[in-house]
Design a protein around this motif. Sequence first.
Motif, PDB file in Angstrom:
ATOM      1  N   THR A   1      62.747  23.294  41.208  1.00 20.69           N
ATOM      2  CA  THR A   1      63.603  23.603  40.067  1.00 20.69           C
ATOM      3  C   THR A   1      64.411  24.866  40.341  1.00 20.69           C
ATOM      4  O   THR A   1      63.883  25.868  40.797  1.00 20.69           O
ATOM      5  N   GLY A   2      65.685  24.791  40.036  1.00 22.07           N
ATOM      6  CA  GLY A   2      66.557  25.947  40.205  1.00 22.07           C
ATOM      7  C   GLY A   2      67.500  25.833  41.376  1.00 22.07           C
ATOM      8  O   GLY A   2      68.576  26.447  41.375  1.00 22.07           O
ATOM      9  N   CYS A   3      67.151  25.080  42.387  1.00 20.59           N
ATOM     10  CA  CYS A   3      68.010  24.944  43.563  1.00 20.59           C
ATOM     11  C   CYS A   3      69.312  24.236  43.201  1.00 20.59           C
ATOM     12  O   CYS A   3      70.384  24.610  43.682  1.00 20.59           O
ATOM     13  N   GLU A   4      69.206  23.211  42.362  1.00 19.22           N
ATOM     14  CA  GLU A   4      70.398  22.459  41.994  1.00 19.22           C
ATOM     15  C   GLU A   4      71.395  23.339  41.242  1.00 19.22           C
ATOM     16  O   GLU A   4      72.606  23.281  41.483  1.00 19.22           O
ATOM     17  N   ASN A   5      70.884  24.189  40.352  1.00 21.64           N
ATOM     18  CA  ASN A   5      71.774  25.089  39.609  1.00 21.64           C
ATOM     19  C   ASN A   5      72.446  26.092  40.535  1.00 21.64           C
ATOM     20  O   ASN A   5      73.636  26.419  40.377  1.00 21.64           O
ATOM     21  N   MET A   6      71.693  26.619  41.499  1.00 25.55           N
ATOM     22  CA  MET A   6      72.265  27.593  42.423  1.00 25.55           C
ATOM     23  C   MET A   6      73.295  26.949  43.338  1.00 25.55           C
ATOM     24  O   MET A   6      74.314  27.563  43.680  1.00 25.55           O
ATOM     25  N   CYS A   7      73.064  25.702  43.733  1.00 24.35           N
ATOM     26  CA  CYS A   7      74.047  24.997  44.563  1.00 24.35           C
ATOM     27  C   CYS A   7      75.315  24.708  43.763  1.00 24.35           C
ATOM     28  O   CYS A   7      76.425  24.800  44.305  1.00 24.35           O
ATOM     29  N   TYR A   8      75.139  24.376  42.490  1.00 23.77           N
ATOM     30  CA  TYR A   8      76.333  24.151  41.669  1.00 23.77           C
ATOM     31  C   TYR A   8      77.127  25.448  41.483  1.00 23.77           C
ATOM     32  O   TYR A   8      78.353  25.443  41.497  1.00 23.77           O
ATOM     33  N   ASN A   9      76.419  26.568  41.344  1.00 24.78           N
ATOM     34  CA  ASN A   9      77.101  27.852  41.227  1.00 24.78           C
ATOM     35  C   ASN A   9      77.858  28.193  42.508  1.00 24.78           C
ATOM     36  O   ASN A   9      78.945  28.790  42.461  1.00 24.78           O
ATOM     37  N   ALA A  10      77.297  27.813  43.663  1.00 24.29           N
ATOM     38  CA  ALA A  10      78.000  28.034  44.930  1.00 24.29           C
ATOM     39  C   ALA A  10      79.185  27.087  45.075  1.00 24.29           C
ATOM     40  O   ALA A  10      80.221  27.457  45.649  1.00 24.29           O
ATOM     41  N   PHE A  11      79.046  25.880  44.540  1.00 28.33           N
ATOM     42  CA  PHE A  11      80.131  24.892  44.643  1.00 28.33           C
ATOM     43  C   PHE A  11      81.298  25.249  43.732  1.00 28.33           C
ATOM     44  O   PHE A  11      82.457  25.187  44.143  1.00 28.33           O
ATOM     45  N   ALA A  12      81.018  25.631  42.501  1.00 28.81           N
ATOM     46  CA  ALA A  12      82.074  25.937  41.537  1.00 28.81           C
ATOM     47  C   ALA A  12      81.713  27.232  40.815  1.00 28.81           C
ATOM     48  O   ALA A  12      80.970  27.217  39.831  1.00 28.81           O
ATOM     49  N   LYS A  13      82.215  28.354  41.346  1.00 28.60           N
ATOM     50  CA  LYS A  13      81.946  29.637  40.692  1.00 28.60           C
ATOM     51  C   LYS A  13      82.548  29.690  39.290  1.00 28.60           C
ATOM     52  O   LYS A  13      82.083  30.420  38.426  1.00 28.60           O
TER      53      LYS A  13
ATOM     54  N   VAL B   1      88.493  17.595  46.293  1.00 29.67           N
ATOM     55  CA  VAL B   1      87.129  17.802  45.813  1.00 29.67           C
ATOM     56  C   VAL B   1      86.229  16.801  46.530  1.00 29.67           C
ATOM     57  O   VAL B   1      86.384  15.585  46.357  1.00 29.67           O
ATOM     58  N   PRO B   2      85.295  17.277  47.358  1.00 33.35           N
ATOM     59  CA  PRO B   2      84.482  16.349  48.156  1.00 33.35           C
ATOM     60  C   PRO B   2      83.448  15.626  47.307  1.00 33.35           C
ATOM     61  O   PRO B   2      82.926  16.175  46.337  1.00 33.35           O
ATOM     62  N   ALA B   3      83.152  14.395  47.687  1.00 33.40           N
ATOM     63  CA  ALA B   3      82.087  13.657  46.996  1.00 33.40           C
ATOM     64  C   ALA B   3      80.721  14.186  47.400  1.00 33.40           C
ATOM     65  O   ALA B   3      79.787  14.229  46.600  1.00 33.40           O
ATOM     66  N   LEU B   4      80.598  14.591  48.670  1.00 36.23           N
ATOM     67  CA  LEU B   4      79.352  15.164  49.186  1.00 36.23           C
ATOM     68  C   LEU B   4      79.588  16.634  49.497  1.00 36.23           C
ATOM     69  O   LEU B   4      80.449  16.981  50.322  1.00 36.23           O
ATOM     70  N   TYR B   5      78.837  17.494  48.827  1.00 37.48           N
ATOM     71  CA  TYR B   5      78.936  18.935  49.075  1.00 37.48           C
ATOM     72  C   TYR B   5      77.663  19.394  49.781  1.00 37.48           C
ATOM     73  O   TYR B   5      76.555  19.149  49.311  1.00 37.48           O
ATOM     74  N   ARG B   6      77.838  20.046  50.921  1.00 38.25           N
ATOM     75  CA  ARG B   6      76.709  20.561  51.689  1.00 38.25           C
ATOM     76  C   ARG B   6      76.454  22.015  51.283  1.00 38.25           C
ATOM     77  O   ARG B   6      77.227  22.907  51.624  1.00 38.25           O
ATOM     78  N   CYS B   7      75.388  22.191  50.553  1.00 43.96           N
ATOM     79  CA  CYS B   7      75.033  23.519  50.038  1.00 43.96           C
ATOM     80  C   CYS B   7      74.324  24.294  51.148  1.00 43.96           C
ATOM     81  O   CYS B   7      73.165  24.024  51.472  1.00 43.96           O
ATOM     82  N   ARG B   8      75.035  25.274  51.739  1.00 50.80           N
ATOM     83  CA  ARG B   8      74.501  26.034  52.859  1.00 50.80           C
ATOM     84  C   ARG B   8      74.156  27.462  52.424  1.00 50.80           C
ATOM     85  O   ARG B   8      74.557  27.916  51.361  1.00 50.80           O
ATOM     86  N   ASP B   9      73.446  28.139  53.305  1.00 51.87           N
ATOM     87  CA  ASP B   9      73.092  29.544  53.072  1.00 51.87           C
ATOM     88  C   ASP B   9      74.351  30.396  53.289  1.00 51.87           C
ATOM     89  O   ASP B   9      74.859  30.509  54.417  1.00 51.87           O
TER      90      ASP B   9
ATOM     91  N   GLU C   1      69.636  34.862  46.062  1.00 54.63           N
ATOM     92  CA  GLU C   1      69.113  33.958  45.037  1.00 54.63           C
ATOM     93  C   GLU C   1      69.201  32.507  45.492  1.00 54.63           C
ATOM     94  O   GLU C   1      68.289  31.713  45.264  1.00 54.63           O
ATOM     95  N   LEU C   2      70.299  32.145  46.155  1.00 53.05           N
ATOM     96  CA  LEU C   2      70.435  30.783  46.681  1.00 53.05           C
ATOM     97  C   LEU C   2      69.412  30.528  47.782  1.00 53.05           C
ATOM     98  O   LEU C   2      68.806  29.455  47.847  1.00 53.05           O
ATOM     99  N   ARG C   3      69.189  31.514  48.623  1.00 55.63           N
ATOM    100  CA  ARG C   3      68.219  31.365  49.710  1.00 55.63           C
ATOM    101  C   ARG C   3      66.808  31.206  49.157  1.00 55.63           C
ATOM    102  O   ARG C   3      66.018  30.407  49.670  1.00 55.63           O
ATOM    103  N   THR C   4      66.505  31.936  48.093  1.00 50.41           N
ATOM    104  CA  THR C   4      65.173  31.840  47.493  1.00 50.41           C
ATOM    105  C   THR C   4      64.947  30.477  46.851  1.00 50.41           C
ATOM    106  O   THR C   4      63.872  29.873  46.985  1.00 50.41           O
ATOM    107  N   ALA C   5      65.963  29.967  46.145  1.00 46.24           N
ATOM    108  CA  ALA C   5      65.802  28.701  45.426  1.00 46.24           C
ATOM    109  C   ALA C   5      65.838  27.493  46.348  1.00 46.24           C
ATOM    110  O   ALA C   5      65.169  26.488  46.084  1.00 46.24           O
ATOM    111  N   CYS C   6      66.621  27.569  47.420  1.00 50.52           N
ATOM    112  CA  CYS C   6      66.858  26.382  48.246  1.00 50.52           C
ATOM    113  C   CYS C   6      66.422  26.558  49.702  1.00 50.52           C
ATOM    114  O   CYS C   6      66.746  25.715  50.540  1.00 50.52           O
TER     115      CYS C   6
END
Length: 337
Positions: free
Chosen positions: A57-69, A214-222, A227-232
């Motif tokens: 829990t939480g990784c998806e939210n952090m990836c979305y924050n990285a995708f769309a600030k 806008v890509p259909a597949l977004y690769r959420c990287r470090d 916070e992103l590193r901790t969650a994902c």
Amino acid sequence: MWGLLEKITTQVINFSSSPGQVWYILVFGYRLVVITSLGGSVYGDEQGAFQCSVQVTGCENMCYNAFAKISHLRFWAFQLIAISTPTIFFHFYTLHIQSQIEKIKETEKALKSLETGELVAGNENGYDGKMEKDVRKLTRRRNQVGKFKIKEVYRGTEKKEVPHTRKIKFVFIMSLLVRLAVEGLFTYFGFQLFSFQQEGSNDSSLKTFLWMRVPALYRCRDNGDEELRTACGMHMKNNGYVPCFVSRPYEKTVFLRYMNILSFICMLITMFEVVQSIVRQFRNKDKSKKNMPGFDPEQQQMQMEPPSFETVMKRNAYGAREAARLESIRREKIERK
């Protein structure tokens, strides 16, 4: 809201050129209306439908924050508010100048009636202290407004009077420059916020901005975010990224390209209107110099100086009676004190 926009647009169009009117149509007709009417259906489930292959829990939210600030929809809303602000300020400034011109006309009409001994409707009992204050403020108002011309403009069957002064033209050009600067800043911010979605490309050309995807597949990287590193972190060990899937990528791509292209077109129109307004201002200045070879600023200032209230009141018998009446009122007030 729409009533206010209609008033502002009508007011500013009176002073705009043809490119300026095209700009208003694009901003309020093709950008604002599209965002308010269609944006909600496309971006309504933006975060809820953003799915990532995770278990923590939480990784998806952090990836979305990285995708769309910031959401595209909110960014465009801020952009439209910002680029419309100079126009709104210009609207209120022109209303202020119009009110000053109306007061100048009313005061000059009252002065003329005093000189001829005629009564103006509503002042059968004579002129009070308000009239005297208006006369004393006449010089300041004339200096504030400057030389002005009234042009009659027909909107359908309705005839309207539109004042034109040098100060209005100057403020209009300044509003265009501020609008151009704000549009340019938001173009830069939009490129910085959304261009990271173009994976594998560091191109910063105009084509990249206008044709974002806008890509259909977004690769959420470090990306260095703790916070992103901790969650994902546990999900990035295998592939080095977390796969996330964006809802309605094609529709959002169409929206993004549509708004970017319109933003660029509006910026070009504003640039053209700035150049056109400045060139027109210099041409009118040269024509006025040729038409007035013996122009004397001091003499013009003397002509603009209105007569004092006491001078006007003493020019005829009616004025003398009014001056005596006002003088007696002043004496009574002094004696009562």
